[in-house]
Design a protein around this motif. Structure first.
Motif, mmCIF file in Angstrom:
data_model
loop_
_atom_site.group_PDB
_atom_site.id
_atom_site.type_symbol
_atom_site.label_atom_id
_atom_site.label_comp_id
_atom_site.label_asym_id
_atom_site.label_seq_id
_atom_site.Cartn_x
_atom_site.Cartn_y
_atom_site.Cartn_z
ATOM 1 N N ASN A 75 0.829 -1.210 0.000
ATOM 2 C CA ASN A 75 0.000 0.000 0.000
ATOM 3 C C ASN A 75 0.861 1.258 0.000
ATOM 4 N N LYS A 76 2.002 1.199 0.689
ATOM 5 C CA LYS A 76 2.903 2.357 0.704
ATOM 6 C C LYS A 76 3.455 2.598 -0.698
ATOM 7 N N ASN A 77 3.853 1.533 -1.379
ATOM 8 C CA ASN A 77 4.346 1.667 -2.750
ATOM 9 C C ASN A 77 3.282 2.288 -3.651
ATOM 10 N N ILE A 78 2.063 1.781 -3.554
ATOM 11 C CA ILE A 78 0.967 2.280 -4.389
ATOM 12 C C ILE A 78 0.713 3.748 -4.085
ATOM 13 N N SER A 79 0.722 4.104 -2.819
ATOM 14 C CA SER A 79 0.502 5.488 -2.402
ATOM 15 C C SER A 79 1.521 6.426 -3.039
ATOM 16 N N ILE A 80 2.790 6.099 -2.888
ATOM 17 C CA ILE A 80 3.868 6.952 -3.415
ATOM 18 C C ILE A 80 3.841 6.975 -4.939
ATOM 19 N N ASN A 81 3.677 5.806 -5.556
ATOM 20 C CA ASN A 81 3.734 5.724 -7.019
ATOM 21 C C ASN A 81 2.549 6.400 -7.693
ATOM 22 N N LEU A 82 1.348 6.254 -7.132
ATOM 23 C CA LEU A 82 0.178 6.888 -7.732
ATOM 24 C C LEU A 82 0.344 8.403 -7.749
ATOM 25 N N LYS A 83 0.790 8.951 -6.640
ATOM 26 C CA LYS A 83 0.994 10.404 -6.569
ATOM 27 C C LYS A 83 2.065 10.844 -7.572
ATOM 28 N N ALA A 84 3.155 10.091 -7.663
ATOM 29 C CA ALA A 84 4.231 10.429 -8.597
ATOM 30 C C ALA A 84 3.758 10.348 -10.045
ATOM 31 N N ILE A 85 3.000 9.310 -10.382
ATOM 32 C CA ILE A 85 2.491 9.144 -11.750
ATOM 33 C C ILE A 85 1.543 10.290 -12.096
ATOM 34 N N ARG A 86 0.665 10.627 -11.164
ATOM 35 C CA ARG A 86 -0.290 11.715 -11.388
ATOM 36 C C ARG A 86 0.452 13.032 -11.656
ATOM 37 N N LYS A 87 1.448 13.317 -10.834
ATOM 38 C CA LYS A 87 2.209 14.564 -11.003
ATOM 39 C C LYS A 87 3.037 14.539 -12.284
ATOM 40 N N GLU A 88 3.618 13.383 -12.593
ATOM 41 C CA GLU A 88 4.412 13.225 -13.817
ATOM 42 C C GLU A 88 3.566 13.518 -15.054
ATOM 43 N N LYS A 89 2.310 13.111 -15.005
ATOM 44 C CA LYS A 89 1.400 13.327 -16.128
ATOM 45 C C LYS A 89 0.761 14.715 -16.081
ATOM 46 N N GLY A 90 1.058 15.487 -15.017
ATOM 47 C CA GLY A 90 0.511 16.839 -14.892
ATOM 48 C C GLY A 90 -0.997 16.847 -14.692
ATOM 49 N N MET A 91 -1.513 15.818 -14.005
ATOM 50 C CA MET A 91 -2.956 15.683 -13.831
ATOM 51 C C MET A 91 -3.378 16.089 -12.419
ATOM 52 N N SER A 92 -4.523 16.725 -12.337
ATOM 53 C CA SER A 92 -5.116 17.022 -11.034
ATOM 54 C C SER A 92 -5.838 15.768 -10.544
ATOM 55 N N MET A 93 -6.224 15.780 -9.300
ATOM 56 C CA MET A 93 -6.987 14.657 -8.740
ATOM 57 C C MET A 93 -8.322 14.519 -9.480
ATOM 58 N N ASP A 94 -8.944 15.651 -9.843
ATOM 59 C CA ASP A 94 -10.207 15.618 -10.588
ATOM 60 C C ASP A 94 -10.032 14.942 -11.946
ATOM 61 N N GLU A 95 -8.927 15.247 -12.624
ATOM 62 C CA GLU A 95 -8.674 14.648 -13.933
ATOM 63 C C GLU A 95 -8.435 13.147 -13.822
ATOM 64 N N VAL A 96 -7.707 12.726 -12.787
ATOM 65 C CA VAL A 96 -7.468 11.292 -12.589
ATOM 66 C C VAL A 96 -8.796 10.585 -12.289
ATOM 67 N N ALA A 97 -9.630 11.208 -11.466
ATOM 68 C CA ALA A 97 -10.947 10.625 -11.145
ATOM 69 C C ALA A 97 -11.777 10.461 -12.415
ATOM 70 N N GLU A 98 -11.753 11.466 -13.267
ATOM 71 C CA GLU A 98 -12.515 11.420 -14.515
ATOM 72 C C GLU A 98 -12.002 10.314 -15.435
ATOM 73 N N GLN A 99 -10.685 10.167 -15.559
ATOM 74 C CA GLN A 99 -10.088 9.177 -16.453
ATOM 75 C C GLN A 99 -10.219 7.745 -15.940
ATOM 76 N N THR A 100 -10.258 7.574 -14.625
ATOM 77 C CA THR A 100 -10.236 6.226 -14.051
ATOM 78 C C THR A 100 -11.595 5.719 -13.585
ATOM 79 N N GLY A 101 -12.497 6.643 -13.298
ATOM 80 C CA GLY A 101 -13.778 6.227 -12.732
ATOM 81 C C GLY A 101 -13.692 5.937 -11.237
ATOM 82 N N VAL A 102 -12.571 6.292 -10.615
ATOM 83 C CA VAL A 102 -12.382 6.136 -9.169
ATOM 84 C C VAL A 102 -12.593 7.510 -8.556
#
Length: 184
Positions: free
Chosen positions: A5-32
């Motif tokens: 879970n720690k890996n997922i936590s760190i990696n998800l945030k890094a991937i989101r920032k790397e892609k320049g996406m806001s939390m709203d954009e990730v929610a829209e793209q993933t359905g989560v």
């Protein structure tokens, strides 16, 4: 929080920032939901495989990109936040600090064994060595019908090509760290 879970936590945030996406954009793209994504990034949620599937599909990444040990300069593991990876209540508990990964030639675990109990381990294959450091109590290690006593603050290493048993024949709880090293 466990290491995965720690890996997922760190990696998800890094991937989101790397892609320049806001939390709203990730929610829209993933359905989560944004709320669930925030909980995952903060390490407060234990996402289901279905949720992880939505995230990897929506972000167009591999599941391994979320679960791998993050490429950070410092990776701290807090013992008080680890959950046992194996456990028989009242007998033993195994905690994973650094699990197997293809790019790492070692693993690190802590094992706790209650008085009078044991933990049986199968062979780990040719070319694997185990290094043990006892922190509390006294370990009786059985390897190939031979017994070895390892006292508190002492260490021992052996080849793990055969079944072995960790015994706590003492009256106090036994705690020790194991480092598995794999030969290339």
């Amino acid at each position: 929080m466990d290491y995965l879970n720690k890996n997922i936590s760190i990696n998800l945030k890094a991937i989101r920032k790397e892609k320049g996406m806001s939390m709203d954009e990730v929610a829209e793209q993933t359905g989560v939901s944004k709320s669930m994504l925030g909980q995952i990034e903060r390490g407060e949620a234990n996402p289901t495989i279905g949720t992880l599937g939505k995230i990897v599909s929506g972000l167009r990444v591999d599941l391994a990109d979320l679960t791998r040990t993050p490429g950070v300069g410092v990776y701290q593991v807090n013992r008080d936040r680890l959950l046992p990876s194996k456990e028989v209540p009242g007998q033993y508990a195994v905690y994973t600090y650094f699990p197997y990964e293809k790019n790492r030639l070692f693993e690190i675990y802590e094992i706790e064994i209650e008085p009078g109990a044991c933990y049986v381990s199968g062979a780990h294959g040719q070319g694997t060595n185990e290094y043990i450091v006892v922190h509390a109590g006294e370990l009786t290690l059985e390897v190939d019908n031979s017994f070895y006593q390892v006292k508190q603050e002492d260490a021992l290493s052996f080849e793990t090509a055969v079944k072995h048993i960790y015994w706590n024949k003492g009256r106090e709880p036994l705690k020790f760290i194991i480092v598995f090293v794999f030969k290339q």
